[in-house]
Design an enzyme around this catalytic site. Structure first.
Site, PDB file in Angstrom:
ATOM      1  N   HIS A 110       0.446  -1.115  -0.002  1.00 60.82           N
ATOM      2  CA  HIS A 110       0.379   0.244   0.291  1.00 60.82           C
ATOM      3  C   HIS A 110       0.784   1.482   0.022  1.00 60.82           C
ATOM      4  O   HIS A 110       1.653   1.041   0.713  1.00 60.82           O
ATOM      5  CB  HIS A 110      -0.885  -0.002   1.264  1.00 60.82           C
ATOM      6  CG  HIS A 110      -0.457  -0.053   2.540  1.00 60.82           C
ATOM      7  ND1 HIS A 110      -0.018  -1.678   3.078  1.00 60.82           N
ATOM      8  CD2 HIS A 110       0.550   1.011   3.552  1.00 60.82           C
ATOM      9  CE1 HIS A 110       0.564  -1.033   3.758  1.00 60.82           C
ATOM     10  NE2 HIS A 110       0.651  -0.052   4.546  1.00 60.82           N
ATOM     11  N   HIS A 112       1.061   5.235   0.604  1.00 59.20           N
ATOM     12  CA  HIS A 112       0.234   6.343   1.619  1.00 59.20           C
ATOM     13  C   HIS A 112       0.458   7.535   1.019  1.00 59.20           C
ATOM     14  O   HIS A 112       0.849   8.269   0.396  1.00 59.20           O
ATOM     15  CB  HIS A 112       1.194   6.398   2.794  1.00 59.20           C
ATOM     16  CG  HIS A 112       0.862   5.279   4.360  1.00 59.20           C
ATOM     17  ND1 HIS A 112       0.426   5.589   5.117  1.00 59.20           N
ATOM     18  CD2 HIS A 112       1.658   3.944   4.356  1.00 59.20           C
ATOM     19  CE1 HIS A 112       0.738   4.331   5.737  1.00 59.20           C
ATOM     20  NE2 HIS A 112       1.584   3.743   5.544  1.00 59.20           N
TER      21      HIS A 112
HETATM   22  P1  AMP Z   1       2.009   0.629   7.285  1.00 62.63           P
HETATM   23  O1  AMP Z   1       2.526   0.553   7.843  1.00 62.63           O
HETATM   24  O2  AMP Z   1       2.976   1.772   6.387  1.00 62.63           O
HETATM   25  O3  AMP Z   1       1.743  -0.891   7.150  1.00 62.63           O
HETATM   26  O4  AMP Z   1       0.475   1.403   6.945  1.00 62.63           O
HETATM   27  C1  AMP Z   1      -0.017   0.576   7.596  1.00 62.63           C
HETATM   28  C2  AMP Z   1      -1.568   1.364   7.386  1.00 62.63           C
HETATM   29  O5  AMP Z   1      -2.709   0.875   7.728  1.00 62.63           O
HETATM   30  C3  AMP Z   1      -1.640   2.079   8.430  1.00 62.63           C
HETATM   31  O6  AMP Z   1      -1.373   4.164   8.524  1.00 62.63           O
HETATM   32  C4  AMP Z   1      -2.845   1.751   9.400  1.00 62.63           C
HETATM   33  O7  AMP Z   1      -3.623   3.172  10.236  1.00 62.63           O
HETATM   34  C5  AMP Z   1      -3.668   1.592   8.824  1.00 62.63           C
HETATM   35  N1  AMP Z   1      -4.858   0.381   8.751  1.00 62.63           N
HETATM   36  C6  AMP Z   1      -4.682  -0.272   9.254  1.00 62.63           C
HETATM   37  N2  AMP Z   1      -6.360  -1.028   9.198  1.00 62.63           N
HETATM   38  C7  AMP Z   1      -7.131   0.406   8.126  1.00 62.63           C
HETATM   39  C8  AMP Z   1      -8.305   0.006   8.141  1.00 62.63           C
HETATM   40  N3  AMP Z   1      -9.265  -1.027   8.277  1.00 62.63           N
HETATM   41  N4  AMP Z   1      -8.752   0.699   6.942  1.00 62.63           N
HETATM   42  C9  AMP Z   1      -7.878   1.933   6.728  1.00 62.63           C
HETATM   43  N5  AMP Z   1      -7.117   2.104   7.368  1.00 62.63           N
HETATM   44  C10 AMP Z   1      -6.038   0.522   8.180  1.00 62.63           C
END
Ligand code: AMP
Length: 127
Positions: A110, A112
């Site tokens: 993903h 950001h």
């Molecule tokens: P990373 O640290 O790059 O893996 O970021 C994962 C991101 O996913 C974090 O910023 C979380 O807040 C976000 N996240 C986790 N679960 C969900 C969800 N169900 N809906 C939206 N964002 C999410």
């Protein structure tokens, strides 16, 4: 739209982003196309913080086929235009964490997208 659907190397029935991509759990959607969905992060670091996510399961950018890279960035660009306008942001950061040691918590690739505002106080480690 009109883009060829790309097959994933592996699926993951329990992956939260796969479930969001399949519409099995809700999200606050920004936009969607054949291969990607963009939705707001549940824990936004800046106003309008969202995630660009392939619908198929790939753990990191290294697992994702290169044929999707262009569409990944095009989707980020479309989301950036939309968010800059809607949130009146003055800039944005794109961040991709790959593997746990680099801060990846969700094991489904993903990107950001964090809209930026003057004096928003957000500190990115690089720069
Ligand atoms: P990373 O640290 O790059 O893996 O970021 C994962 C991101 O996913 C974090 O910023 C979380 O807040 C976000 N996240 C986790 N679960 C969900 C969800 N169900 N809906 C939206 N964002 C999410």
């Amino acid at each position: 739209m009109g883009k060829k659907e790309v097959k994933a190397k592996q699926g993951d029935g329990e992956c939260i982003f796969c479930k969001i991509g399949r519409g099995e759990i809700p999200c606050r959607k920004v936009l969607e196309n054949d291969n990607f969905i963009v939705f707001y992060d549940v824990n936004p670091r800046t106003k309008g913080h969202c995630l660009i996510v392939p619908k198929k399961h790939f753990k990191t950018i290294l697992d994702m086929p290169s044929s999707l890279y262009g569409e990944f960035l095009e989707t980020a660009k479309e989301a950036a235009f939309k968010l800059l306008k809607e949130h009146r942001a003055e800039g944005f950061n794109l961040v991709l964490n790959n593997f746990e040691v680099a801060g990846q918590v969700v094991g489904h690739v993903h990107m950001h997208l964090m809209p930026r505002y003057k004096d928003d106080g957000f500190k990115l480690c690089v720069g």
